[in-house]
Design a protein around this motif. Sequence first.
Motif, PDB file in Angstrom:
ATOM      1  N   ALA A 567       0.832  -1.208   0.000  1.00 55.86           N
ATOM      2  CA  ALA A 567       0.000   0.000   0.000  1.00 55.86           C
ATOM      3  C   ALA A 567       0.861   1.250   0.000  1.00 55.86           C
ATOM      4  O   ALA A 567       0.569   2.235  -0.699  1.00 55.86           O
ATOM      5  CB  ALA A 567      -0.930  -0.011   1.213  1.00 55.86           C
ATOM      6  N   ARG A 568       1.949   1.239   0.780  1.00 54.54           N
ATOM      7  CA  ARG A 568       2.842   2.403   0.828  1.00 54.54           C
ATOM      8  C   ARG A 568       3.504   2.630  -0.540  1.00 54.54           C
ATOM      9  O   ARG A 568       3.755   3.771  -0.931  1.00 54.54           O
ATOM     10  CB  ARG A 568       3.905   2.179   1.902  1.00 54.54           C
ATOM     11  N   LEU A 569       3.763   1.541  -1.269  1.00 54.27           N
ATOM     12  CA  LEU A 569       4.371   1.653  -2.595  1.00 54.27           C
ATOM     13  C   LEU A 569       3.361   2.035  -3.668  1.00 54.27           C
ATOM     14  O   LEU A 569       3.723   2.228  -4.833  1.00 54.27           O
ATOM     15  CB  LEU A 569       5.042   0.325  -2.973  1.00 54.27           C
ATOM     16  N   GLY A 570       2.069   2.123  -3.278  1.00 55.09           N
ATOM     17  CA  GLY A 570       1.033   2.495  -4.235  1.00 55.09           C
ATOM     18  C   GLY A 570       0.496   1.330  -5.036  1.00 55.09           C
ATOM     19  O   GLY A 570      -0.258   1.533  -6.001  1.00 55.09           O
ATOM     20  N   ASN A 571       0.854   0.112  -4.647  1.00 51.36           N
ATOM     21  CA  ASN A 571       0.393  -1.078  -5.357  1.00 51.36           C
ATOM     22  C   ASN A 571      -0.854  -1.605  -4.656  1.00 51.36           C
ATOM     23  O   ASN A 571      -0.813  -2.588  -3.917  1.00 51.36           O
ATOM     24  CB  ASN A 571       1.499  -2.136  -5.374  1.00 51.36           C
ATOM     25  N   LYS A 572      -1.983  -0.934  -4.891  1.00 51.28           N
ATOM     26  CA  LYS A 572      -3.214  -1.256  -4.186  1.00 51.28           C
ATOM     27  C   LYS A 572      -3.711  -2.675  -4.448  1.00 51.28           C
ATOM     28  O   LYS A 572      -4.116  -3.366  -3.492  1.00 51.28           O
ATOM     29  CB  LYS A 572      -4.292  -0.241  -4.565  1.00 51.28           C
ATOM     30  N   PRO A 573      -3.703  -3.196  -5.688  1.00 51.96           N
ATOM     31  CA  PRO A 573      -4.177  -4.573  -5.910  1.00 51.96           C
ATOM     32  C   PRO A 573      -3.372  -5.605  -5.112  1.00 51.96           C
ATOM     33  O   PRO A 573      -3.946  -6.534  -4.520  1.00 51.96           O
ATOM     34  CB  PRO A 573      -3.992  -4.760  -7.421  1.00 51.96           C
ATOM     35  N   ALA A 574      -2.045  -5.455  -5.073  1.00 51.46           N
ATOM     36  CA  ALA A 574      -1.209  -6.404  -4.325  1.00 51.46           C
ATOM     37  C   ALA A 574      -1.470  -6.294  -2.829  1.00 51.46           C
ATOM     38  O   ALA A 574      -1.495  -7.297  -2.111  1.00 51.46           O
ATOM     39  CB  ALA A 574       0.269  -6.156  -4.625  1.00 51.46           C
ATOM     40  N   ALA A 575      -1.684  -5.067  -2.356  1.00 53.67           N
ATOM     41  CA  ALA A 575      -1.959  -4.868  -0.935  1.00 53.67           C
ATOM     42  C   ALA A 575      -3.280  -5.515  -0.546  1.00 53.67           C
ATOM     43  O   ALA A 575      -3.373  -6.217   0.476  1.00 53.67           O
ATOM     44  CB  ALA A 575      -1.995  -3.367  -0.620  1.00 53.67           C
ATOM     45  N   GLU A 576      -4.305  -5.299  -1.361  1.00 52.64           N
ATOM     46  CA  GLU A 576      -5.617  -5.881  -1.059  1.00 52.64           C
ATOM     47  C   GLU A 576      -5.597  -7.398  -1.187  1.00 52.64           C
ATOM     48  O   GLU A 576      -6.261  -8.100  -0.406  1.00 52.64           O
ATOM     49  CB  GLU A 576      -6.675  -5.278  -1.987  1.00 52.64           C
ATOM     50  N   ALA A 577      -4.814  -7.919  -2.132  1.00 58.25           N
ATOM     51  CA  ALA A 577      -4.720  -9.373  -2.285  1.00 58.25           C
ATOM     52  C   ALA A 577      -4.103 -10.009  -1.039  1.00 58.25           C
ATOM     53  O   ALA A 577      -4.589 -11.037  -0.546  1.00 58.25           O
ATOM     54  CB  ALA A 577      -3.880  -9.710  -3.522  1.00 58.25           C
TER      55      ALA A 577
END
Length: 650
Positions: A567-577
């Motif tokens: 999430a901090r890196l801006g990778n929302k799909p990976a964070a939510e997964a």
Amino acid sequence: MDSVKDSGLAPDNRPSVFLSYARADQKRALSVIAALEQSGLRVWWDGLLEGGDTFLPTTEAALESADAVMVLWSKTSVDSHWVRDEATRGRERGCLVPISLDGTHAPLGFRQFQLIDLTKWRGKADAAEFQAAVRAVHGFAGQPHRAPSKPAGKAPTRRSVLIGAGSAAVALGGGYALWRALMPGAAKASENTIAVIPFSNLGDESQAYFSAGLSEELRATLSRNQMLRIAAPTSSAEFRGNDQDVLTIAKRLGVAHVLRGSVRSGSELIRVSVELLNGRDARVDWSETIDRKPSDVLAMQTEIAAIVSRALANEINAQAVAEGRSGDLAQIGGTKNAGAFDAYLRGKALAESSASEETDRAALAQFDAAIKLDGNYASALAARSKVLAVIANETSRIDEARLFYDRAIASAEAAVNAAPKLAEAYSALGYAIYNGRLDPKAARQSYERSRELGEGDADVLRTFALYCAYTERALDADAAIASSIALDPLNPGAFRAAGHIAFARRDYDLTEARMRQALELNPKLSAANATLGSAMFLTGRNQEALKAYAAEPTAFIRLSGEAIVQARLGNKPAAEAAFNELLSDYGAASKYQQAQVLAQWGQGPQALERLREAAAVRDSGLLLARADPLLDPIRTLPEFSQLLSKMGLS
């Protein structure tokens, strides 16, 4: 002359302090020195330097040798590069005792340490605020604390310090030589230090548990003689079946003696061959082969311990016995039933394998069998409590976990009643109450008693240190973990605990250093990579943090970390997964980790709700909340403080 004996000075085992201060504060520093010496401590300060001494090497050697580094912070000293450098070394060594002379805060980089305020101190050694500093020094030295008995004298001068030590100071050639002579453990391991290497099994492989268990029980028996310092079992076990020479073993463990042996067991006879070797030149100081019937194995264990104590130094054991500190079976929680002892050793072997919940339950069955044969076998009752707590943490059923914790508390209470001086019984009770009932106040008395009785037990010290860290007792935590590591220098769990303690006080550089030490010893150690990743994340090193989390073997900790960093890196799909995988795979058992993620995502109300849900199921993760940096985004919310207060965690 390079020994205490040669110098004519008696060995001095008092805890030692390196005092760092600014020259402008010398008048106050002299009062501190006087009170420290009255409290039974040895103090190195720059006034001990003789004319002609080389300042830097002498000071550095003293700084490295002292049990504790005490820093006197003031408006002047915070700007001193010398004081800051010495304080940095104390922090790195894990033995820093910070004092404020005038209410000045420690500079940045040192504010995570609990500061002892001497602003209103009037120079009395028995003052409560001053004795807090003395207790910290004793903790770092691994020695019990005793309050001073005499009123404070005048501040020491350099002349009185040297003359008071006797004319041998002149022969030794300078203040630093005197300092070294008064510190027998500074240049070499003290004579009362010993490592017990797991005994070799010369019989059937099915008897391996017995040879290992017998040597471990012998180590435990020796450790209860408080005149001895015994290397902890995890570090000693590093050399199980290892062909490294005695000199290497002694050097790595920091001991003066090594005890090793072998066991050949049969149905009618047990033969134990034991030798005590000198760690300096590998000579055999003592050796013996003892034959006993299986029914006499308990007496043999005590017999060997007594012989070893006498072989090390007659006066050590004589003094311990005279003071009632050498331990006997009734006092230390043993048994006179050979069958109970055998079942206990089998249970210990299974528990220490940490293979699976199945082996933990098998260990529980063995401890139950031992207790059935001897209901007052306190060591078995304490071990049973520990394995019940482990099983409680392993099960995913909340109702079953509560039942196991209740049984763990009952078993530990029975151990305390059977052996009121058994340190591991109090440690097990404190742990079960703290983790099972989430009640740090109720657990405190048991933890304090375990610390008092268990100064030679690395596991007891480590458990106590973590309790202190999460109840914001930084100095006590630092002192206890330093003692634990000194006793167990090759145990990855000790360095992991030190890393958790550093993380709780937000010293991320030290967290990283300790976790790397732990992983060097065991690359697969659980929770070490995750905490390393958290320290990197909180210092803005997100890509490195992601790699550290990816290496974490404990899945639910790895997933929560990945959700935060992605999430901090801006990778929302990976964070939510990662977050959704945490929910689906671990559900209610991961409420605390879910709260960490949501707090870092900036979703404060949702994070608080997960913490309330965690409280409802008595998630032991909540014990971390008071000091957890990952919850800092919601720490200032009134609801957060209210939740902790309601649970008795504030």
